[in-house]
Every structure is written in structure tokens, then in C-alpha cells.
Design a protein around this motif. Sequence first.
Motif, PDB file in Angstrom:
ATOM      1  N   HIS A   1     -10.480 -13.603  21.531  1.00  0.00           N
ATOM      2  CA  HIS A   1      -9.722 -14.786  21.781  1.00  0.00           C
ATOM      3  C   HIS A   1      -8.383 -14.669  22.569  1.00  0.00           C
ATOM      4  O   HIS A   1      -7.545 -15.265  22.315  1.00  0.00           O
ATOM      5  CB  HIS A   1      -9.415 -15.114  20.122  1.00  0.00           C
ATOM      6  CG  HIS A   1     -10.148 -15.603  19.313  1.00  0.00           C
ATOM      7  ND1 HIS A   1     -11.309 -14.835  18.722  1.00  0.00           N
ATOM      8  CD2 HIS A   1     -10.889 -17.022  19.135  1.00  0.00           C
ATOM      9  CE1 HIS A   1     -12.119 -15.853  18.098  1.00  0.00           C
ATOM     10  NE2 HIS A   1     -11.861 -16.956  18.428  1.00  0.00           N
ATOM     11  N   GLU A   2      -8.331 -13.583  23.324  1.00  0.00           N
ATOM     12  CA  GLU A   2      -7.221 -13.395  24.218  1.00  0.00           C
ATOM     13  C   GLU A   2      -5.858 -13.243  23.180  1.00  0.00           C
ATOM     14  O   GLU A   2      -4.588 -13.440  23.530  1.00  0.00           O
ATOM     15  CB  GLU A   2      -6.931 -14.521  25.036  1.00  0.00           C
ATOM     16  CG  GLU A   2      -7.995 -14.539  26.066  1.00  0.00           C
ATOM     17  CD  GLU A   2      -9.162 -15.307  25.801  1.00  0.00           C
ATOM     18  OE1 GLU A   2      -8.842 -16.572  25.110  1.00  0.00           O
ATOM     19  OE2 GLU A   2     -10.313 -15.069  26.046  1.00  0.00           O
ATOM     20  N   GLY A   3      -6.008 -12.451  22.146  1.00  0.00           N
ATOM     21  CA  GLY A   3      -4.702 -12.129  21.208  1.00  0.00           C
ATOM     22  C   GLY A   3      -4.688 -10.914  20.973  1.00  0.00           C
ATOM     23  O   GLY A   3      -5.476 -10.010  21.631  1.00  0.00           O
ATOM     24  N   VAL A   4      -3.736 -10.450  20.326  1.00  0.00           N
ATOM     25  CA  VAL A   4      -3.335  -9.194  19.993  1.00  0.00           C
ATOM     26  C   VAL A   4      -3.285  -8.707  18.506  1.00  0.00           C
ATOM     27  O   VAL A   4      -2.705  -9.943  17.802  1.00  0.00           O
ATOM     28  CB  VAL A   4      -1.720  -8.713  20.876  1.00  0.00           C
ATOM     29  CG1 VAL A   4      -2.139  -8.511  22.256  1.00  0.00           C
ATOM     30  CG2 VAL A   4      -0.882  -9.506  20.452  1.00  0.00           C
ATOM     31  N   ILE A   5      -3.270  -7.679  18.202  1.00  0.00           N
ATOM     32  CA  ILE A   5      -3.212  -7.437  16.690  1.00  0.00           C
ATOM     33  C   ILE A   5      -2.702  -5.970  16.666  1.00  0.00           C
ATOM     34  O   ILE A   5      -2.959  -5.130  17.512  1.00  0.00           O
ATOM     35  CB  ILE A   5      -4.726  -7.311  16.095  1.00  0.00           C
ATOM     36  CG1 ILE A   5      -4.757  -6.987  14.698  1.00  0.00           C
ATOM     37  CG2 ILE A   5      -5.784  -6.304  16.564  1.00  0.00           C
ATOM     38  CD1 ILE A   5      -5.869  -7.195  13.644  1.00  0.00           C
ATOM     39  N   GLY A   6      -1.645  -5.795  15.536  1.00  0.00           N
ATOM     40  CA  GLY A   6      -1.109  -4.605  15.254  1.00  0.00           C
ATOM     41  C   GLY A   6      -0.783  -4.701  14.046  1.00  0.00           C
ATOM     42  O   GLY A   6      -0.863  -5.254  13.067  1.00  0.00           O
ATOM     43  N   VAL A   7      -0.130  -3.360  13.626  1.00  0.00           N
ATOM     44  CA  VAL A   7       0.286  -2.976  12.005  1.00  0.00           C
ATOM     45  C   VAL A   7       1.627  -2.184  12.436  1.00  0.00           C
ATOM     46  O   VAL A   7       1.939  -1.338  13.077  1.00  0.00           O
ATOM     47  CB  VAL A   7      -1.007  -2.057  11.602  1.00  0.00           C
ATOM     48  CG1 VAL A   7      -1.386  -0.844  12.260  1.00  0.00           C
ATOM     49  CG2 VAL A   7      -0.298  -1.862  10.059  1.00  0.00           C
ATOM     50  N   VAL A   8       2.564  -2.548  11.663  1.00  0.00           N
ATOM     51  CA  VAL A   8       3.739  -1.789  11.218  1.00  0.00           C
ATOM     52  C   VAL A   8       4.020  -1.480   9.639  1.00  0.00           C
ATOM     53  O   VAL A   8       3.358  -2.139   8.925  1.00  0.00           O
ATOM     54  CB  VAL A   8       5.038  -2.513  11.887  1.00  0.00           C
ATOM     55  CG1 VAL A   8       4.435  -2.572  13.325  1.00  0.00           C
ATOM     56  CG2 VAL A   8       5.090  -3.878  11.154  1.00  0.00           C
ATOM     57  N   ASN A   9       4.719  -0.442   9.517  1.00  0.00           N
ATOM     58  CA  ASN A   9       5.087  -0.223   8.185  1.00  0.00           C
ATOM     59  C   ASN A   9       6.271  -1.151   7.596  1.00  0.00           C
ATOM     60  O   ASN A   9       7.285  -0.973   8.678  1.00  0.00           O
ATOM     61  CB  ASN A   9       5.666   1.204   7.639  1.00  0.00           C
ATOM     62  CG  ASN A   9       4.144   1.996   7.879  1.00  0.00           C
ATOM     63  OD1 ASN A   9       3.286   1.842   7.203  1.00  0.00           O
ATOM     64  ND2 ASN A   9       4.391   3.434   8.470  1.00  0.00           N
ATOM     65  N   GLU A  10       6.290  -1.822   6.809  1.00  0.00           N
ATOM     66  CA  GLU A  10       7.319  -2.634   6.210  1.00  0.00           C
ATOM     67  C   GLU A  10       7.690  -2.848   4.671  1.00  0.00           C
ATOM     68  O   GLU A  10       6.379  -3.082   4.311  1.00  0.00           O
ATOM     69  CB  GLU A  10       7.067  -4.054   7.105  1.00  0.00           C
ATOM     70  CG  GLU A  10       8.138  -5.083   6.702  1.00  0.00           C
ATOM     71  CD  GLU A  10       7.802  -6.466   7.557  1.00  0.00           C
ATOM     72  OE1 GLU A  10       8.159  -6.606   8.511  1.00  0.00           O
ATOM     73  OE2 GLU A  10       6.950  -7.100   6.744  1.00  0.00           O
ATOM     74  N   GLY A  11       8.635  -2.550   4.298  1.00  0.00           N
ATOM     75  CA  GLY A  11       9.041  -2.815   2.672  1.00  0.00           C
ATOM     76  C   GLY A  11       7.967  -1.796   2.285  1.00  0.00           C
ATOM     77  O   GLY A  11       8.137  -0.700   2.509  1.00  0.00           O
ATOM     78  N   PRO A  12       7.424  -2.230   1.080  1.00  0.00           N
ATOM     79  CA  PRO A  12       6.692  -1.465   0.062  1.00  0.00           C
ATOM     80  C   PRO A  12       5.218  -1.191   0.653  1.00  0.00           C
ATOM     81  O   PRO A  12       4.442  -0.410  -0.116  1.00  0.00           O
ATOM     82  CB  PRO A  12       6.431  -2.419  -1.321  1.00  0.00           C
ATOM     83  CG  PRO A  12       6.423  -3.746  -0.891  1.00  0.00           C
ATOM     84  CD  PRO A  12       7.400  -3.864   0.595  1.00  0.00           C
ATOM     85  N   GLY A  13       4.977  -1.695   1.782  1.00  0.00           N
ATOM     86  CA  GLY A  13       3.517  -1.449   2.360  1.00  0.00           C
ATOM     87  C   GLY A  13       3.643  -1.450   3.694  1.00  0.00           C
ATOM     88  O   GLY A  13       4.597  -0.996   4.621  1.00  0.00           O
ATOM     89  N   CYS A  14       2.553  -2.210   4.456  1.00  0.00           N
ATOM     90  CA  CYS A  14       2.649  -2.363   5.905  1.00  0.00           C
ATOM     91  C   CYS A  14       2.174  -3.920   6.160  1.00  0.00           C
ATOM     92  O   CYS A  14       1.778  -4.644   5.117  1.00  0.00           O
ATOM     93  CB  CYS A  14       1.378  -1.375   6.562  1.00  0.00           C
ATOM     94  SG  CYS A  14      -0.434  -1.515   5.818  1.00  0.00           S
TER      95      CYS A  14
ATOM     96  N   CYS B   1       0.921  -1.209   0.016  1.00  0.00           N
ATOM     97  CA  CYS B   1       0.061   0.099   0.007  1.00  0.00           C
ATOM     98  C   CYS B   1       0.573   1.286   0.116  1.00  0.00           C
ATOM     99  O   CYS B   1       0.165   2.309  -0.138  1.00  0.00           O
ATOM    100  CB  CYS B   1      -1.072   0.006   1.252  1.00  0.00           C
ATOM    101  SG  CYS B   1      -0.025   0.126   2.841  1.00  0.00           S
ATOM    102  N   GLY B   2       1.993   1.064   0.159  1.00  0.00           N
ATOM    103  CA  GLY B   2       2.977   2.237   0.462  1.00  0.00           C
ATOM    104  C   GLY B   2       3.321   2.857   1.590  1.00  0.00           C
ATOM    105  O   GLY B   2       3.877   3.677   1.825  1.00  0.00           O
ATOM    106  N   GLY B   3       2.569   2.163   2.491  1.00  0.00           N
ATOM    107  CA  GLY B   3       2.780   2.564   3.947  1.00  0.00           C
ATOM    108  C   GLY B   3       1.903   3.422   4.305  1.00  0.00           C
ATOM    109  O   GLY B   3       1.090   4.193   3.609  1.00  0.00           O
ATOM    110  N   ILE B   4       1.524   3.508   6.016  1.00  0.00           N
ATOM    111  CA  ILE B   4       0.600   4.358   6.409  1.00  0.00           C
ATOM    112  C   ILE B   4       1.567   5.465   7.133  1.00  0.00           C
ATOM    113  O   ILE B   4       2.571   5.387   7.834  1.00  0.00           O
ATOM    114  CB  ILE B   4       0.100   3.551   7.476  1.00  0.00           C
ATOM    115  CG1 ILE B   4      -0.966   2.311   6.800  1.00  0.00           C
ATOM    116  CG2 ILE B   4      -1.180   4.209   8.382  1.00  0.00           C
ATOM    117  CD1 ILE B   4      -1.377   1.241   7.787  1.00  0.00           C
ATOM    118  N   PRO B   5       0.782   6.779   7.205  1.00  0.00           N
ATOM    119  CA  PRO B   5       1.638   7.789   7.758  1.00  0.00           C
ATOM    120  C   PRO B   5       1.645   7.502   9.329  1.00  0.00           C
ATOM    121  O   PRO B   5       0.878   7.084   9.725  1.00  0.00           O
ATOM    122  CB  PRO B   5       0.726   9.079   7.649  1.00  0.00           C
ATOM    123  CG  PRO B   5      -0.177   8.497   6.437  1.00  0.00           C
ATOM    124  CD  PRO B   5      -0.275   7.038   6.377  1.00  0.00           C
ATOM    125  N   PRO B   6       2.698   7.659   9.997  1.00  0.00           N
ATOM    126  CA  PRO B   6       3.252   7.497  11.455  1.00  0.00           C
ATOM    127  C   PRO B   6       1.853   7.911  12.126  1.00  0.00           C
ATOM    128  O   PRO B   6       1.548   7.240  13.241  1.00  0.00           O
ATOM    129  CB  PRO B   6       4.523   8.117  11.709  1.00  0.00           C
ATOM    130  CG  PRO B   6       5.355   7.969  10.218  1.00  0.00           C
ATOM    131  CD  PRO B   6       4.026   8.146   9.362  1.00  0.00           C
TER     132      PRO B   6
END
Length: 382
Positions: free
Chosen positions: A349-362, A304-309
Motif C-alpha cells: 500500500h506504499e506505506g511503512v511499518i515499524g516498531v519501537v519500545n515505549e512505556g511498559p511494552g512496545c 509486553c515488557g519491551g523487545i531487546p534492542p
Amino acid sequence: MIVEIAAVTAGLGLVVALTGLGAMRMLRERSIGVMLAVVAVVPVVATVAGVVAITLKMIIEGTPRDIVLSVVVVSGVVGLGVAAVLARRVVAASRRLVAAVHDVPASGEFTPPSGLPAELDTIAGALDEAYRRIRRGHERERALEGARRELVAWVSHDLRTPLAGMRAMAEALEDGVVADPETVSRYHTQIRLEVDRLSGMVDDLFELSRIHAGALRLSRGRIGLGDLVAEALAGVEPLARAKGVRLADEVEPAVPVEADAGELSRAVRNLVVNAIRHTPADGTVVVRATVEDGLACLSVADCCGGIPPEDLPRVFDVAFRGEAARSPRADGAGAGLGLAIARGIVEAHEGVIGVVNEGPGCRFEIRLPLAPRSRPPAERGS
């Protein structure tokens, strides 16, 4: 003689103690200073009474008796004085604590007074923690109220726009303004697409309301993330093909989790659909399922090109799209509820979800506890 003295002293002490307990019971709702005074008076009175009785019993006359009684009286006065000073200090400290509570501003900032006795200091610490929790609760309440109002406004817009288009096309068909078969067929197709989109939006709203209300009921079972990924990719293959996006999966052979297959599959599908919609043509969406640090890890990487910080912390907020415009998009994107729903399902489900910018997208990542290993049949039967 000794037995008689002990009996007299014990009897007087018992009488004074019972009297003191009765007084404390009657004064249990009075100031703590009054109760401390009673506590100090009881042993002093018991001692004075015992010494006086013993002195008289021993028939001490003249100066020795006066000396003994003077010492006892002076000791009693000193004890009562110390008890009075202690009581005043405790009462003053408690009043300072009460004043600090009364002076708490509307913002809820509680400032514990210094120099309190240990017990009152513990109470002050507990009050400070309680006010902090209240402030956090108010902040969450304000955030939820703001998100609710924003969601209502945005969803109202998202519903109004397609409804207006459907109404215009329906009126055109009803009034005979559109008569040629090709245009009629196109109008019918567009109306059906809009109905499907609105139906999906209503389903998302219902799912989100269940998550926020804590009414999401999970039917857990042992499943493999590999099967879940294969099912999700098969379901979104037509969308990826229409967009010109390639799908790839890198799944380890055995990544078992205890989860609700339907709900978790929906969360994964939402992530993959989101990745496809934001990946340009000829881009690739990669879904991985591995075991890392004793946890099941499922990631979805896009181009996607990354998400603004500054937007990264808001990606999973309700109705967040990363753009100001709320007009329907050509790819049929919904009201921006997919990622919020995915987060709610993962957290259930006692889990965690997250997102980071990486490579050409996120890269979106879900981490869940691994399912416990099943015991062999012989071991289960033992």
C-alpha cells in the motif's frame, strides 16, 4: 581568383572528408586510438592538400614555395604527433579501466582507476555503481535464501508436531484405547483445534508466498481507519477476553485512506493479535488512528515488557518469534508469519511499518498516505 581558390579548397576538403568517413566506418570496431588517428589525419591532409594546390595554382616558384610547403609539412607532422600521443593516452586509460574490471574479486569490490579522461571516468563511476547494485542484489539473494531455508525448517517442525499429536489421538480413538465419552470428546475438540491452527498456518504461507512473488492484487477503495480498527477489535475480542487483556481504541473521526479493506484489515488484525499474545493478563492493548505530518498513522501499543534492542531489526523477519523454542504454544500462536505478512501488506500500500519500545511494552506503527479529498459533485461535473 578567390572564387577559384575557394572552389579548389572546398573540393579537396570534401574528397578528404568523405575518404575519412569511409575509413572510420570500416574501422568502427577497431581501437579508439586508430579512430582518433583518422580524425586527426583528415583535417591535416585536407589542409596540406589545399595549401599545396593553392601554391601550385598561384605558380609560386623557388624559395617562397619551398617555405610554404615546409611550413605546411611541419604543421602536419606536429598535428599527427599530437594526435598519436593523445590516442596512446586514451588507449592506455581504456586498458587500465578494462584491467580494473578484470581484477574485480569474487566479493565484487570494484576499484576505479584514477587519472582517467572525463568520459572514461564517467564510465568507471557507472561501473562502480553497477557493481554496488550487484553486491546488494547478491546480499539480498543470500538473505532470502537463508530466510527460505529457515522458514522451511521451522514450518516443517511446526507442522510435524501437531500432526504427530493428531495422529496419536486418531490412533487411540481408532484402536479403542480411549473409550470414555469425556476423553473422546476432548480428543475430538483437540483434533479440531489443531486442524484450525494448521489451516491458519497454510493460509499464512499462501499469503506470504503471494507477497514475495509480487502476486498480491489490491482492490483499493476509500475507507476510514476508524471502521477498520473497530472491525479488527471486534474480531479479536474473544481472544483478548480469554487472555484477560483489555482492548482500547483512540481513533480520530476522519482518517481516510485508499486501501484494500480486506488486506489492510488482516495486517491490523495480525498486529493486534500479536500484541494480545505478548501482553500479560490485566494488561491493555491500545489501538490509535490519527493523522500526523500529513499521513494516516495507525499504532498498536502493548504491555509486553519491551523487545531487546538487538531483536528490533528482526521483528518483521519471516518466522521470527523472539525465542529459540519452536514448540506450539498454549495460545495457539502460528509459525511467526503474522508480522512478516503485515509488513508485506503495508508496503504493497506504499506505506511503512515499524516498531519501537515505549512505556511498559512496545508500539507498532503503520503510516499510510491519506486518501485525496473527494471533489464536490458540481466541481466534478465542470
